[in-house]
Design an enzyme around this catalytic site. Structure first.
Site, PDB file in Angstrom:
ATOM      1  CE  LYS A  87      -4.254  -1.826   2.004  1.00  0.00           C
ATOM      2  NZ  LYS A  87      -5.294  -1.647   3.045  1.00  0.00           N
ATOM      3  CG  ASP A 123      -8.422   0.579   3.409  1.00  0.00           C
ATOM      4  OD1 ASP A 123      -9.086  -0.268   2.776  1.00  0.00           O
ATOM      5  OD2 ASP A 123      -7.192   0.497   3.562  1.00  0.00           O
TER       6      ASP A 123
END
Length: 289
Positions: A87, A123
């Site tokens: 990420k 997210d």
């Protein structure tokens, strides 16, 4: 709903008839990646909306991440999800990064447009949509968030726009370093995790604690105030030891599967041109097998 100018990706023939030469392609990049439920999730939507496209798992070690992503761009992929451990590497690779991903310092969704790599972090928005589905108001008061990794970054960045966020991690320095990067975010030492429960309206576990094969999060909820909401981003099992303890106390809870489902929607919309729905049929499909 189908986005303007993108209806050509939807076909009347069943998906099992095969992909055309114009099929839209996307996937999930991780190392390892076999645990990911994302192929099943996106595969359900592709079949449901009869889209000429495919979503595939892509196991890529860290040292080959950049080569792999640029190869996907060259092969005509529309984009990809990014999971552990990529990420933060994805953030450095992007030509353009949306504000929430910049604030989080991590990217979980890549969109490829005109040879450019655009990075997003969904997210936080996925987490907020999930807790709301469970009847929990994420803006009701301060949030105590356990963890300081990639998921914690995205969730803290989103929540801090609404309410104060307190980070608490086993490595005190990791929580302090992340808190210093985000507005409206502070940190407390791990040793004080139970002392500060009464100061918060929502507790969130963003770590792997409680996941199958991992020890439970070390937190005693006996000192939690009545009405404290408890959320976990772990979804295997759906009821983690943390959520089980919260239910025994009569506290409102939110399990982690809904976050996975909701965070996937923006990427699917960008890659395949359809606004997908999160419903019971999707939950059943993702949990099957």
């Amino acid at each position: 709903m189908v986005s303007d100018g993108m209806t050509s990706s939807i076909v009347s023939a069943p998906l099992c008839s095969g992909l055309s030469g114009a099929a839209r392609l996307a996937g999930v990049i991780g190392w390892p990646v076999q645990h990911s439920r994302s192929p099943k999730l996106h595969g359900h939507w592709l079949a449901r909306y009869r889209i000429d496209g495919a979503y595939v798992p892509l196991a890529v070690p860290p040292e080959r991440f950049e080569t792999a992503v640029r190869g996907l761009v060259a092969c005509g992929f529309r984009g990809a999800n990014v999971t552990i451990p990529h990420k933060q590497a994805a953030l450095a690779l992007c030509d353009e990064v949306e504000d929430q991903a910049l604030l989080a310092g991590a990217v979980n969704t890549l969109v490829f447009e005109n040879e450019r790599i655009i990075g997003r972090n969904t997210d936080g928005d996925g987490f907020i949509a999930n807790v709301r589905d469970h009847g929990i108001d994420p803006s009701a008061g301060p949030v105590l968030l356990f963890g300081a990794g990639g998921a914690a970054r995205g969730i803290a960045a989103a929540l801090s726009a609404w309410v104060p966020v307190t980070l608490c991690a086993r490595r005190d320095e990791a929580a302090a370093e992340l808190a210093a990067l985000l507005p409206n975010v502070s940190a407390v030492p791990w040793s004080r995790r139970e002392d500060v429960l009464k100061e918060h309206a929502l507790v969130v576990n963003t770590t792997a604690a409680g996941m199958e094969g991992h020890p439970a999060l070390e937190i005693d909820l006996s000192r939690a105030p009545d009405g404290l909401a408890v959320a976990d981003i772990v979804y295997t099992p759906l009821e983690t030891p943390l959520l089980h303890a919260a239910r025994l106390r009569g506290l409102p809870v939110a399990e982690g599967l809904g976050m996975l489902l909701h965070q996937a929607r923006p990427g699917f919309r960008s890659w395949f041109g359809v606004e997908p729905e999160v419903d019971d049929a999707l939950r059943t499909a993702v949990l099957a097998g």
